[in-house]
Write a protein that holds these residues in place. Structure first.
Motif, PDB file in Angstrom:
ATOM      1  N   GLY A 120      22.067  20.758  62.333  1.00 37.82           N
ATOM      2  CA  GLY A 120      22.579  20.118  63.508  1.00 37.82           C
ATOM      3  C   GLY A 120      24.332  20.321  63.974  1.00 37.82           C
ATOM      4  O   GLY A 120      24.763  19.630  64.147  1.00 37.82           O
ATOM      5  N   VAL A 121      24.786  21.157  63.190  1.00 35.94           N
ATOM      6  CA  VAL A 121      26.041  21.515  63.202  1.00 35.94           C
ATOM      7  C   VAL A 121      26.556  22.515  64.426  1.00 35.94           C
ATOM      8  O   VAL A 121      26.054  23.702  64.422  1.00 35.94           O
ATOM      9  CB  VAL A 121      26.650  22.132  61.878  1.00 35.94           C
ATOM     10  N   TYR A 122      27.063  21.820  65.527  1.00 34.99           N
ATOM     11  CA  TYR A 122      27.303  22.857  66.674  1.00 34.99           C
ATOM     12  C   TYR A 122      28.777  23.219  66.620  1.00 34.99           C
ATOM     13  O   TYR A 122      29.786  22.259  66.341  1.00 34.99           O
ATOM     14  CB  TYR A 122      27.312  21.850  67.959  1.00 34.99           C
ATOM     15  N   GLY A 126      30.979  20.009  66.120  1.00 30.74           N
ATOM     16  CA  GLY A 126      30.810  19.404  64.843  1.00 30.74           C
ATOM     17  C   GLY A 126      29.341  18.953  64.934  1.00 30.74           C
ATOM     18  O   GLY A 126      28.235  19.367  65.387  1.00 30.74           O
ATOM     19  N   LEU A 127      29.239  18.133  63.824  1.00 31.92           N
ATOM     20  CA  LEU A 127      27.755  17.775  63.306  1.00 31.92           C
ATOM     21  C   LEU A 127      27.322  16.614  64.184  1.00 31.92           C
ATOM     22  O   LEU A 127      27.787  15.510  64.485  1.00 31.92           O
ATOM     23  CB  LEU A 127      27.698  17.140  61.919  1.00 31.92           C
ATOM     24  N   LEU A 128      25.939  16.701  64.590  1.00 31.98           N
ATOM     25  CA  LEU A 128      25.317  15.647  65.715  1.00 31.98           C
ATOM     26  C   LEU A 128      24.071  15.222  65.154  1.00 31.98           C
ATOM     27  O   LEU A 128      23.221  16.187  64.828  1.00 31.98           O
ATOM     28  CB  LEU A 128      25.124  16.529  66.971  1.00 31.98           C
ATOM     29  N   TRP A 150      28.768  18.158  53.965  1.00 27.26           N
ATOM     30  CA  TRP A 150      29.638  19.261  54.728  1.00 27.26           C
ATOM     31  C   TRP A 150      30.960  19.521  54.307  1.00 27.26           C
ATOM     32  O   TRP A 150      31.283  20.834  54.197  1.00 27.26           O
ATOM     33  CB  TRP A 150      29.489  18.781  56.176  1.00 27.26           C
ATOM     34  N   CYS A 151      31.574  18.410  54.283  1.00 27.02           N
ATOM     35  CA  CYS A 151      33.194  18.530  53.726  1.00 27.02           C
ATOM     36  C   CYS A 151      33.132  19.110  52.227  1.00 27.02           C
ATOM     37  O   CYS A 151      34.027  19.872  51.989  1.00 27.02           O
ATOM     38  CB  CYS A 151      33.768  17.197  53.534  1.00 27.02           C
ATOM     39  N   ALA A 157      36.910  24.127  58.087  1.00 27.10           N
ATOM     40  CA  ALA A 157      38.524  23.755  58.132  1.00 27.10           C
ATOM     41  C   ALA A 157      38.633  22.397  58.821  1.00 27.10           C
ATOM     42  O   ALA A 157      39.504  21.686  58.446  1.00 27.10           O
ATOM     43  CB  ALA A 157      39.301  24.830  59.170  1.00 27.10           C
ATOM     44  N   GLU A 158      37.868  21.908  59.577  1.00 26.73           N
ATOM     45  CA  GLU A 158      37.844  20.666  60.192  1.00 26.73           C
ATOM     46  C   GLU A 158      36.378  20.106  60.847  1.00 26.73           C
ATOM     47  O   GLU A 158      35.581  20.852  61.317  1.00 26.73           O
ATOM     48  CB  GLU A 158      38.691  20.895  61.632  1.00 26.73           C
ATOM     49  N   THR A 159      36.137  19.029  60.431  1.00 25.47           N
ATOM     50  CA  THR A 159      34.764  18.474  60.576  1.00 25.47           C
ATOM     51  C   THR A 159      34.863  17.191  61.538  1.00 25.47           C
ATOM     52  O   THR A 159      35.681  16.461  61.640  1.00 25.47           O
ATOM     53  CB  THR A 159      34.213  18.109  59.240  1.00 25.47           C
TER      54      THR A 159
END
Length: 204
Positions: A120-122, A126-128, A150-151, A157-159
């Motif tokens: 679910g990472v778009y 981001g993560l949904l 994820w981090c 680079a950005e979550t």
């Protein structure tokens, strides 16, 4: 994570408590709580995939009650998920990615590995996570664990991780350094390992 006491009872005591369901030959004219939740989940999934839900298909799959009640329930449940669908509009038709996770941990219990995939990472969104109902603490904890993993991979680079419910949402905007996320996961994993061996205190 969602039900620590239940997990302890199942895994250590080998005790499984199940609720009795309706008789197989019982004709269904309305949906119970679980059936309603699954139907709402399917209605949202269809829209996320870019297709309109089909009442005839859902009836054929046994997700709707029989006869004229099918149309009534279909309309009612569609109305119920409308606020959630509106929040998810930006994700509709987009293709989510999977982030591989393979993290090693040490500690007093010995070496352990956290292996799996974050779904679910778009890209650019981001993560949904979403739920056709009210938010609960377990839902927020699940999102936080996925965000930490994820981090910790060091890939993004950005979550940004967000959890949508029918009429509310919870988001994590902060991107953690991989070592910080790894440290928090190690602490939670230690609690998990302790909970496998003895029940942990669960506050109401």
């Amino acid at each position: 994570v969602r039900h620590p006491v239940k997990y302890f009872v199942n895994s250590r005591l080998q005790v499984y408590l199940q609720e009795e369901g309706p008789e197989e030959d019982e004709e269904v004219f309305a949906l119970d709580g679980l059936q309603s939740f699954l139907l709402k989940q399917r209605l949202v999934e269809d829209r996320l995939h870019g297709s309109a839900p089909s009442r005839l298909r859902l009836s054929a799959e046994g997700l709707l009650p029989h006869g004229a009640f099918a149309e009534l329930v279909f309309a009612e449940e569609n109305k119920g998920v409308a606020p959630l669908v509106e929040q998810l509009e930006v994700y509709m038709g987009a293709r989510p990615e999977q982030v591989p996770v393979d993290l090693a941990f040490g500690g007093e219990a010995g070496p352990r590995r956290l292996v799996g995939q974050i779904k679910g990472v778009y890209p650019e969104l981001g993560l949904l996570r979403w739920k056709p109902g009210a938010l609960k603490g377990a839902d927020i904890l699940s999102l936080w664990l996925a965000h930490l993993a994820w981090c910790a991979t060091g890939i993004p680079a950005e979550t940004r991780s967000v959890l949508y419910a029918t009429e509310e949402r919870f988001s994590v905007e902060e991107t953690l350094a991989p070592d910080v996320a790894w440290g928090q996961l190690e602490r939670l994993l230690a609690w998990y390992w302790e909970g496998v061996h003895r029940p942990l205190l669960v506050l109401p």
